[in-house]
Scaffold this motif. Structure first.
Motif, short mmCIF file in Angstrom:
data_model
loop_
_atom_site.label_atom_id
_atom_site.label_comp_id
_atom_site.label_asym_id
_atom_site.label_seq_id
_atom_site.Cartn_x
_atom_site.Cartn_y
_atom_site.Cartn_z
N PRO A 96 0.81 -1.22 0.00
CA PRO A 96 0.00 0.00 0.00
C PRO A 96 0.85 1.28 0.00
CG PRO A 96 0.05 -0.95 2.19
CD PRO A 96 0.84 -1.88 1.31
N PHE A 97 2.12 1.18 -0.30
CA PHE A 97 2.98 2.39 -0.31
C PHE A 97 4.08 2.21 -1.33
CE2 PHE A 97 3.66 -0.26 3.55
CZ PHE A 97 4.69 -1.01 3.04
N GLU A 98 4.75 3.29 -1.64
CA GLU A 98 5.93 3.24 -2.49
C GLU A 98 7.09 2.67 -1.68
OE1 GLU A 98 6.81 5.06 -5.72
OE2 GLU A 98 4.69 4.47 -5.92
N LEU A 99 7.90 1.85 -2.32
CA LEU A 99 9.09 1.36 -1.62
C LEU A 99 10.10 2.49 -1.49
CD1 LEU A 99 9.46 -1.99 -3.56
CD2 LEU A 99 8.73 -1.72 -1.19
N ALA B 258 8.38 4.64 17.30
CA ALA B 258 8.70 5.46 16.13
C ALA B 258 7.95 4.92 14.93
CB ALA B 258 10.20 5.46 15.87
N ARG B 259 6.81 4.33 15.15
CA ARG B 259 6.14 3.64 14.06
C ARG B 259 5.13 4.51 13.34
NH1 ARG B 259 9.18 -0.89 13.76
NH2 ARG B 259 7.53 -2.30 13.11
N GLY B 260 4.61 5.50 13.99
CA GLY B 260 3.52 6.24 13.37
C GLY B 260 3.91 7.65 13.01
N GLY C 156 18.80 -3.48 9.00
CA GLY C 156 18.22 -2.16 8.97
C GLY C 156 17.65 -1.89 10.33
N ASP C 157 17.64 -0.62 10.66
CA ASP C 157 17.14 -0.21 11.93
C ASP C 157 15.69 -0.69 12.11
OD1 ASP C 157 17.69 1.01 14.25
OD2 ASP C 157 18.20 2.95 13.36
N VAL C 158 15.30 -0.74 13.35
CA VAL C 158 13.91 -1.06 13.66
C VAL C 158 12.99 -0.13 12.86
CG1 VAL C 158 12.22 -1.04 15.50
CG2 VAL C 158 14.55 -1.74 15.98
N GLY C 159 12.02 -0.71 12.19
CA GLY C 159 11.06 0.12 11.47
C GLY C 159 11.51 0.58 10.10
N SER C 160 12.66 0.10 9.65
CA SER C 160 13.16 0.54 8.35
C SER C 160 12.47 -0.19 7.20
CB SER C 160 14.68 0.34 8.27
OG SER C 160 15.01 -1.01 8.49
P1 ADP Z 1 11.25 -3.67 10.36
O1 ADP Z 1 10.89 -5.12 10.18
O2 ADP Z 1 12.48 -3.29 9.60
O3 ADP Z 1 11.32 -3.25 11.77
P2 ADP Z 1 8.74 -3.27 9.07
O4 ADP Z 1 8.96 -3.95 7.80
O5 ADP Z 1 7.95 -3.97 10.12
O6 ADP Z 1 10.11 -2.79 9.70
O7 ADP Z 1 8.11 -1.85 8.73
C1 ADP Z 1 7.72 -0.97 9.73
C2 ADP Z 1 6.45 -0.24 9.32
O8 ADP Z 1 6.70 0.61 8.21
C3 ADP Z 1 5.36 -1.17 8.91
O9 ADP Z 1 4.15 -0.69 9.44
C4 ADP Z 1 5.36 -1.09 7.40
O10 ADP Z 1 4.08 -1.33 6.88
C5 ADP Z 1 5.79 0.33 7.15
N1 ADP Z 1 6.52 0.51 5.89
C6 ADP Z 1 7.47 -0.32 5.40
N2 ADP Z 1 7.96 0.16 4.23
C7 ADP Z 1 7.30 1.31 3.98
C8 ADP Z 1 7.36 2.28 2.92
N3 ADP Z 1 8.19 2.14 1.90
N4 ADP Z 1 6.57 3.35 3.03
C9 ADP Z 1 5.72 3.49 4.08
N5 ADP Z 1 5.61 2.64 5.08
C10 ADP Z 1 6.38 1.54 5.06
#
Ligand code: ADP
Ligand code: MG
Length: 692
Positions: A255-258, A577-579, A285-289
């Motif tokens: 649902p988003f651009e990579l 730092a997720r939202g 990659g960092d948490v949330g990357s």
């Molecule tokens: P990680 O496993 O590296 O900690 P995730 O893959 O769980 O990170 O991603 C963290 C959040 O970011 C998820 O909610 C995911 O849907 C969102 N996300 C990942 N890639 C993108 C992107 N390119 N654009 C916007 N949101 C993204």
């Protein structure tokens, strides 16, 4: 007697002595002329004794004084209570003195200088750099220096040269390309050892050390390159190529651009998976990357090629989360996703195992339970492992079937310094996500100060009233039973924090409790309540350290923070730092200490970059701790220091790869000795046996 003490250092032969590398050096004060001497500035000076006198013989108060003279002038040296000096420092002797001079009258005076008596005949080039050896009780530095010097003086042809002249030349070129200062080619082994033990100057010492470090790293990198080569030629995996159409179909599901980093990692993975030998890639990659997204891409690529993929997570909570994400992304498609974890009932479990065996389940998500369940895949093409450092090494063998190796993708949020990745994991390719996806809130990190508790909980309540959620983390599950007076009794427990909050600052809010001792069902229901917002606050241990994704949670309180490692703290911080909202982390310590007094916590508060923190952690704790060095099975380095010698490592890796590309078995005549050393040191450990 001395022999026995030396044996304790592992020194039985002359050769052992040669390979006892100094751990450091004593650099002499720069040699100066008399008129250059400055009061209080250490200096060395060479000259002849032109006057010497035991000025006072009174026991306990004796004084010996002498004049040391050369073309530039004369200085005085004095020794108190060392009457024996009178016998040693006699008229006309040539000496080298070093120390810190002081002005006494019109003349510079050295009190208790270090004195080296120079041989009359010896053409002494100047003060020498002295090696400092690792010592054992009863063996003196001076003994070791004398012995190694003796051995160096009588070096003969017994020494084996593993690096032929041509290699010393290409090596030197590669090192210079890495910006290393090096005059001429790398020295031969004999010269290198002599210079290491008895350096004639800084430059020759440095090129001697460079040669030996390069050799050590080259031998290791050759072994790793040979092993990579073996993987590419001997192991078989199904090629899982991707077309533009497959690529579009997969990316359209997100649902988003990579991000650019995600795109690059995906392209690297696509190239790997198209080949017929196993991908072996670490995605860090960092948490949330957004690592999970990259992994899902790879899994869907396997499915597009009619192969199965499996994803292993370190905890059940995480496995379920991955399962939910996959199900969401694949909604409306015909792909079947299965979940296998410890808490499944027997019937469900059997259904999943059968589905996997028949191939009906294409994507399987699970925990370690997967490995023990005896799952057989119909056609496994890819294995993704989340947070690999939580797994042992034997997992791989459990997942290969019928001589076919699946491709491997390992995800880690604990960034591994590149020097380590290139050695401990020498045959692993790295993809790195440095960017965070757009729209991430910033995280503010605060170190609690005295009397902050009330204000902080006030702040937390404000955020909760705005509709946000909060984590409270503590290091331990239960409060210590009061009858044990162990030293840990002050460690804050989630149990006590939970109680305190429910009866105090957060009594008006919906607070839940989550920790590893809960049953799987209970854990899941607590997690779900928090994820859905029914619970506003989650009091927890580091169960939440990895991967949990609740974007609405923006506040975190860490109690007993001094008990967490840097990487762990950073992982925790990643949870808020997720939202789109800014995150807030406040750090409290338990016991007497203040967060401000703790180096680790200060680094944590000041630095937001997970990579920089990992490097700091690595420096503070050493690589062994970070990754379990023993797991790698590689022997420790004898002279190379990965941090300091990173540039040499890069050069060695490059040369090793080129050598193995050109001559995979290292069979050239001039490489006989080098190959022998590679096999001796790494052959068994890296299973290079058949190359021999
Ligand atoms: P990680 O496993 O590296 O900690 P995730 O893959 O769980 O990170 O991603 C963290 C959040 O970011 C998820 O909610 C995911 O849907 C969102 N996300 C990942 N890639 C993108 C992107 N390119 N654009 C916007 N949101 C993204
Ligand atoms: Mg993750």
């Amino acid at each position: 007697m001395r022999a026995r003490r030396l044996a304790k250092l592992g020194l039985k032969t002359a050769r052992d002595l040669l390979f006892l590398f100094p751990r450091d050096y004593e650099y002499p004060a720069p040699a100066a002329d008399v008129d250059q001497l400055r009061e209080g500035v250490p200096a060395s000076l060479m000259g002849t004794i032109t006057d010497a006198e035991l000025v006072s013989r009174t026991p306990g108060k004796s004084l010996f004084a002498a004049i040391v003279e050369n073309e530039s002038g004369a200085v005085r040296i004095v020794f108190f209570n060392q009457p024996f000096r009178a016998e040693q420092l006699t008229l006309d002797r040539r000496v080298l003195i070093s120390g810190t001079p002081k002005l006494n009258g019109l003349r510079m005076e050295f009190s208790h200088p270090k004195v080296t008596i120079l041989d009359q005949q010896e053409d002494f080039p100047g003060p020498r750099i002295l090696p400092i050896y690792p010592l054992t009780e009863g063996v003196k530095q001076s003994d070791l220096r004398r012995l190694t010097r003796l051995v160096c003086d009588s070096l003969d042809s017994e020494l084996v040269e593993v690096m032929p002249a041509s290699l010393r030349q290409t090596g030197a070129d590669a090192l210079r390309d890495q910006g290393i200062d090096l005059v001429g080619d790398l020295p031969g082994i004999e010269e290198a050892l002599r210079m290491l033990h008895y350096p004639s100057g800084i430059d020759s010492l440095s090129s001697a050390r460079t040669r030996l470090v390069f050799q050590e790293l080259l031998v290791m990198q050759l072994a790793l390159a040979m092993r990579r080569r073996r993987v590419t030629t001997e192991m078989r995996s199904p090629p899982l190529p991707s077309t533009a159409m497959i690529d579009a179909r997969i990316t359209n599901r997100f649902p988003f651009e990579l991000t650019e980093d995600q795109r690059r990692a995906i392209d690297e993975i696509r190239a790997d998976m198209a080949r017929q030998f196993p991908m072996n890639r670490l995605l860090q990659g960092d948490v949330g990357s957004g690592k999970t997204v990259v992994a899902i891409y790879a899994m869907l690529l396997a499915v597009a090629n009619r192969h199965q993929a499996v994803l292993m997570a370190p905890t059940e909570v995480l496995a379920r989360q991955h399962y939910d994400t996959l199900t969401r992304i694949l909604a409306g498609s015909r792909v079947h996703v299965g979940l296998l974890c410890g808490s499944l009932g027997a019937a469900q479990r059997r259904a999943v195992i059968e589905g996997t065996e028949s191939g009906e389940i294409e994507l399987l998500v699970g925990t370690q339970a997967l490995l023990h369940a005896g799952v057989k895949f119909k056609c496994l093409g890819l294995c993704v492992i989340d947070e690999q450092h939580k797994f042992g090494v034997s997992q791989r063998d459990a997942l290969r079937s019928g001589g076919i190796d699946p491709h491997y993708l390992v995800m880690s949020a604990t960034p591994i310094p590149r020097s380590i990745a290139m050695t401990l994991f020498g045959d692993v390719e790295l993809s790195t996500l440095r960017q965070l996806p757009p729209g991430r809130g910033k995280v503010n990190t605060y170190l609690a100060q005295d009397g902050w508790k009330l204000r902080w909980w006030e702040f937390v309540r404000e955020r909760l009233n705005e509709g946000r959620q909060a984590y409270v983390v503590a290091p331990k599950v239960f409060a210590s039973p009061s009858d044990t007076e162990d030293e840990n009794e002050d460690v804050t427990s989630v149990e006590s924090v939970f109680e305190e909050l429910c009866n105090g600052p957060l009594s008006d809010y919906r607070v839940g409790l989550l920790h590893g001792r809960l049953g799987a069902d209970e854990k899941r229901s607590v997690m779900e309540s928090f994820a859905s917002g029914r619970l506003q606050v989650l009091v927890t241990t580091t169960v939440i350290e990895v991967g949990i994704d609740v974007p609405n949670a923006t506040v975190m309180t860490i109690q007993g923070a001094q008990r967490f490692g840097l990487a762990q703290l950073h992982q925790l911080r990643g949870r808020v730092a997720r939202g789109a909202h800014a995150g807030h982390v406040c750090v409290f310590t338990d016991g007497e200490s203040q967060p401000e007094e703790n180096e680790r916590l200060k680094t944590f508060a000041e630095c937001e970059d997970g990579f920089a923190l990992a490097e700091a952690d690595f420096r503070l704790r050493g690589p062994g701790d970070l990754l379990g060095r023993s797991q790698s099975g590689l022997p420790p380095m004898r002279i190379a220091e990965l941090d300091r010698d990173f540039d040499i490592l890069v050069a060695a890796r490059e040369i090793a790869q080129a050598m193995v590309d050109e001559d995979p078995g290292l069979n050239a005549d001039e490489l006989v000795e080098l190959k022998r050393q590679v096999l001796r040191r790494y052959g068994e450990r890296l299973e290079l046996g058949d190359v021999a």
